[in-house]
Motif scaffolding. Structure first.
Motif, PDB file in Angstrom:
ATOM      1  N   THR A  53      16.062  61.916  15.184  1.00 16.00           N
ATOM      2  CA  THR A  53      17.566  61.887  14.965  1.00 16.00           C
ATOM      3  C   THR A  53      18.129  60.591  15.370  1.00 16.00           C
ATOM      4  O   THR A  53      19.433  60.358  15.303  1.00 16.00           O
ATOM      5  CB  THR A  53      18.270  63.026  15.918  1.00 16.00           C
ATOM      6  OG1 THR A  53      17.790  62.991  17.075  1.00 16.00           O
ATOM      7  CG2 THR A  53      17.629  64.429  15.296  1.00 16.00           C
ATOM      8  N   GLY A  54      17.490  59.938  16.321  1.00 21.03           N
ATOM      9  CA  GLY A  54      17.983  58.438  16.652  1.00 21.03           C
ATOM     10  C   GLY A  54      16.848  57.699  17.155  1.00 21.03           C
ATOM     11  O   GLY A  54      15.753  58.023  17.486  1.00 21.03           O
ATOM     12  N   LEU A  55      17.422  56.142  17.154  1.00 25.04           N
ATOM     13  CA  LEU A  55      16.501  55.375  17.719  1.00 25.04           C
ATOM     14  C   LEU A  55      16.797  54.647  19.062  1.00 25.04           C
ATOM     15  O   LEU A  55      17.920  54.555  19.290  1.00 25.04           O
ATOM     16  CB  LEU A  55      16.229  54.264  16.496  1.00 25.04           C
ATOM     17  CG  LEU A  55      16.036  54.644  15.053  1.00 25.04           C
ATOM     18  CD1 LEU A  55      16.007  53.438  14.259  1.00 25.04           C
ATOM     19  CD2 LEU A  55      14.677  55.212  15.136  1.00 25.04           C
ATOM     20  N   VAL A  56      15.684  54.238  19.814  1.00 26.89           N
ATOM     21  CA  VAL A  56      15.957  53.239  20.839  1.00 26.89           C
ATOM     22  C   VAL A  56      15.027  52.022  20.656  1.00 26.89           C
ATOM     23  O   VAL A  56      13.654  52.318  20.477  1.00 26.89           O
ATOM     24  CB  VAL A  56      15.208  54.015  22.111  1.00 26.89           C
ATOM     25  CG1 VAL A  56      15.555  53.023  23.446  1.00 26.89           C
ATOM     26  CG2 VAL A  56      16.042  55.325  22.555  1.00 26.89           C
ATOM     27  N   MET A  57      15.554  50.840  20.458  1.00 21.82           N
ATOM     28  CA  MET A  57      14.719  49.512  20.505  1.00 21.82           C
ATOM     29  C   MET A  57      14.301  49.017  21.427  1.00 21.82           C
ATOM     30  O   MET A  57      15.309  48.407  22.415  1.00 21.82           O
ATOM     31  CB  MET A  57      15.161  48.765  19.275  1.00 21.82           C
ATOM     32  CG  MET A  57      14.225  47.717  19.098  1.00 21.82           C
ATOM     33  SD  MET A  57      14.372  46.972  17.646  1.00 21.82           S
ATOM     34  CE  MET A  57      13.242  47.622  16.538  1.00 21.82           C
ATOM     35  N   THR A  58      13.232  48.740  22.153  1.00 23.73           N
ATOM     36  CA  THR A  58      12.704  48.098  23.541  1.00 23.73           C
ATOM     37  C   THR A  58      12.321  46.841  23.144  1.00 23.73           C
ATOM     38  O   THR A  58      11.994  46.350  21.982  1.00 23.73           O
ATOM     39  CB  THR A  58      11.540  48.894  23.966  1.00 23.73           C
ATOM     40  OG1 THR A  58      10.519  48.955  23.345  1.00 23.73           O
ATOM     41  CG2 THR A  58      12.223  50.586  24.161  1.00 23.73           C
TER      42      THR A  58
END
Ligand code: GDP
Length: 299
Positions: free
Chosen positions: A246-251
């Motif tokens: 449902t959503g992204l986290v870009m590290t």
């Protein structure tokens, strides 16, 4: 913004350096547009955004004097346009107790670190948090989560390495519900060498969680390591459908000159981007803001 700008320095240096060397006292001609296209593609911005920038310049500025600054303004504008629709905060719906977040992503993508930072953030907002060590495959992952638990004061539901992950998830949702926790964050395995097995496991975790709460998980967040470049696109493809992301986290945007990959992902998938990581510190997990990102990457 300063942390963001310094985190994105390698990406913006790469792009602005390229732009500066292309546009030193030059009229905009077909050759400079070609060179600019190469610079933007090398920064992993993707074909759509690159074409939009090149076409805007061709239309408005062809055969006229143009500075690197003019080009950066168009770049910032186009990147902002591509990112605005996906820059959406993660909203914790308090109607759900617990609000269940499933974290997915390949090993090394920053999943556990992100869980720790989110736990810290939620605790600081006055929410009660529980963590579930669902990467039952790796003893080190369980230990790492327990360290974050101690650091943030969040209880950790864990079982010995090798236990069934869906059983653990079931126990965690049941316990978080019984104890009235606000947020439950469930870690998962990320061994991509066994792709089908991993996806079946994620599907099973989701099925089992729904036996306790049919509306859960309320968010499925995929962590992506920016330094893997184009590979990140494949990961969204793979996890996207089967794990119901449902959503992204870009590290690790601080560790790459190709932070433009986030723009390519935004265009291709349209999935919300909730957070970006620009360093290893707790404050380096930032809520994602399109215009700030665009300004930082354009230098
Ligand atoms: P996991 O295997 O997906 O759980 O990945 P980890 O959370 O263990 O992270 C792998 C490594 O990446 C760790 O050394 C983290 O400190 C580091 N890391 C995570 N996020 C960031 C980031 O935004 N920037 C940098 N430079 N390092 C990060």
């Amino acid at each position: 913004f300063q942390r963001l700008a310094s985190g994105l320095k390698r990406s913006s240096d790469q792009i602005t350096g390229g732009i500066t060397s292309v546009f030193t006292k030059r009229k905009l001609d077909a050759a400079t547009l070609d060179e600019l296209e190469d610079v933007l593609l090398q920064a992993d911005l993707g074909m759509d955004t690159t074409s939009a920038i090149v076409e805007t310049l061709r239309r408005d500025r062809f055969n006229r004097d143009i500075s690197g600054e003019d080009v950066r303004a168009v770049l910032s504008d186009e990147v902002g346009k591509a990112l605005t629709p996906v820059a959406r905060p993660l909203v914790i719906d308090t109607a759900h107790k617990p609000f269940v977040i499933l974290m997915v992503g390949v090993n090394g993508s920053g999943k556990t670190t992100t869980i720790g930072k989110l736990a810290q953030k939620f605790a600081a907002e006055g929410r009660t948090v529980m963590l579930a060590a669902g990467d039952t495959f790796r003893a080190a992952a369980i230990e790492q989560l327990e360290i974050w638990g101690r650091r943030t004061g969040a209880p950790v539901v864990a079982k010995p390495a090798g236990s069934d992950a869906s059983g653990l998830a079931f126990d965690a949702v049941t316990r978080a519900r019984a104890e009235g926790k606000d947020v439950l964050i469930i870690d998962t395995a990320g061994r991509l060498q066994n792709r089908d097995e991993l996806m079946s496991e994620l599907e099973k975790i989701i099925r089992v969680i729904r036996k306790v709460d049919p509306t859960a998980p309320h968010a499925v967040l995929l962590t992506l390591d920016a330094t893997t470049g184009q590979n990140a696109l494949n990961q969204v493809e793979i996890f996207g459908k089967r794990a119901g992301v449902t959503g992204l986290v870009m590290t690790k945007l601080d560790g790459t000159a190709r932070g433009g990959i986030l723009v390519a992902i935004a265009r291709r998938f349209g999935l919300p981007v909730h957070f970006i990581g620009v360093g290893e510190g707790v404050d380096d997990l930032q809520p994602f803001q399109a215009s700030d990102f665009a300004a930082a990457i354009a230098g």
